[in-house]
Scaffold this motif. Structure first.
Motif, PDB file in Angstrom:
ATOM      1  N   GLU A 176       0.725  -1.317   0.075  1.00  0.00           N
ATOM      2  CA  GLU A 176       0.064  -0.035  -0.027  1.00  0.00           C
ATOM      3  C   GLU A 176       0.761   1.384  -0.228  1.00  0.00           C
ATOM      4  O   GLU A 176       0.570   2.222  -0.640  1.00  0.00           O
ATOM      5  N   GLN A 177       2.080   1.263   0.909  1.00  0.00           N
ATOM      6  CA  GLN A 177       2.920   2.470   0.807  1.00  0.00           C
ATOM      7  C   GLN A 177       3.386   2.538  -0.664  1.00  0.00           C
ATOM      8  O   GLN A 177       3.384   3.845  -1.059  1.00  0.00           O
ATOM      9  N   GLN A 178       3.823   1.397  -1.182  1.00  0.00           N
ATOM     10  CA  GLN A 178       4.448   1.576  -2.572  1.00  0.00           C
ATOM     11  C   GLN A 178       3.574   2.036  -3.604  1.00  0.00           C
ATOM     12  O   GLN A 178       3.711   3.088  -4.479  1.00  0.00           O
ATOM     13  N   ALA A 179       2.276   1.682  -3.600  1.00  0.00           N
ATOM     14  CA  ALA A 179       1.117   2.183  -4.265  1.00  0.00           C
ATOM     15  C   ALA A 179       1.033   3.699  -4.089  1.00  0.00           C
ATOM     16  O   ALA A 179       0.814   4.393  -5.018  1.00  0.00           O
ATOM     17  N   ALA A 194       4.002   5.677  -5.542  1.00  0.00           N
ATOM     18  CA  ALA A 194       3.824   5.542  -7.214  1.00  0.00           C
ATOM     19  C   ALA A 194       2.858   6.672  -7.506  1.00  0.00           C
ATOM     20  O   ALA A 194       3.063   7.283  -8.588  1.00  0.00           O
ATOM     21  N   ASP A 195       1.507   6.451  -6.969  1.00  0.00           N
ATOM     22  CA  ASP A 195       0.736   7.614  -7.268  1.00  0.00           C
ATOM     23  C   ASP A 195       0.982   9.012  -7.313  1.00  0.00           C
ATOM     24  O   ASP A 195       1.025   9.922  -7.946  1.00  0.00           O
ATOM     25  N   ALA A 196       1.688   9.113  -6.182  1.00  0.00           N
ATOM     26  CA  ALA A 196       2.398  10.618  -5.597  1.00  0.00           C
ATOM     27  C   ALA A 196       3.307  10.845  -6.883  1.00  0.00           C
ATOM     28  O   ALA A 196       3.355  12.171  -7.332  1.00  0.00           O
ATOM     29  N   SER A 197       4.084  10.120  -7.053  1.00  0.00           N
ATOM     30  CA  SER A 197       5.168  10.197  -8.384  1.00  0.00           C
ATOM     31  C   SER A 197       4.580  10.654  -9.830  1.00  0.00           C
ATOM     32  O   SER A 197       4.889  11.467 -10.416  1.00  0.00           O
ATOM     33  N   THR A 209       2.121  16.857 -13.189  1.00  0.00           N
ATOM     34  CA  THR A 209       2.212  18.519 -12.867  1.00  0.00           C
ATOM     35  C   THR A 209       3.359  18.965 -13.499  1.00  0.00           C
ATOM     36  O   THR A 209       3.505  20.419 -14.085  1.00  0.00           O
ATOM     37  N   THR A 210       4.443  18.440 -13.551  1.00  0.00           N
ATOM     38  CA  THR A 210       5.768  19.119 -14.102  1.00  0.00           C
ATOM     39  C   THR A 210       5.487  18.940 -15.411  1.00  0.00           C
ATOM     40  O   THR A 210       6.077  20.026 -16.176  1.00  0.00           O
TER      41      THR A 210
END
Length: 119
Positions: A100-103, A106-109, A115-116
């Motif tokens: 869940e943390q990795q997901a 990945a979503d935040a990335s 955005t960039t």
């Protein structure tokens, strides 16, 4: 595990609630029974010492990471279900938490990349 000797508090009960004892999450009366048990039972005392060392190591190595509140809530809910015997984990709680943390990362990335690119 059992040392084979009779105790007021059975070894299996002590080991089933070892983390509650380690985390100081049990009533003082039960805690006192566990302390007495450890004084009388070297196999349980050894297991207690091992689990205490692992807990300290994890805290030292991983204690600085912030855990998202929703992830913590999910993991704690799952632990409570397992303790109550209402759920058998398909994967370990730790594996589920890591996934869940990795997901989430990945979503935040992906959001940061979008955005960039749009800027």
């Amino acid at each position: 595990m059992s040392c084979g000797d009779p105790h007021e508090t059975d070894c299996s009960e002590v080991l089933d609630h070892l983390y509650e004892f380690l985390d100081r999450e049990m009533p003082e009366v039960d805690s006192a029974k566990f302390k007495e048990h450890f004084d009388d039972c070297s196999p349980c005392l050894e297991k207690y010492g091992l689990e205490q060392a692992v807990k300290k190591l994890v805290k030292r190595c991983c204690g600085h990471d912030d855990v998202p509140a929703d992830l913590r809530s999910k993991v704690m809910g799952r632990i409570e279900l397992i303790r109550a015997g209402e759920a058998v984990p398909e994967q370990s709680v730790m594996e589920q938490a890591v996934a869940e943390q990795q997901a989430q990362e990945a979503d935040a990335s992906a959001r940061a990349t979008r955005t960039t690119e749009s800027a």
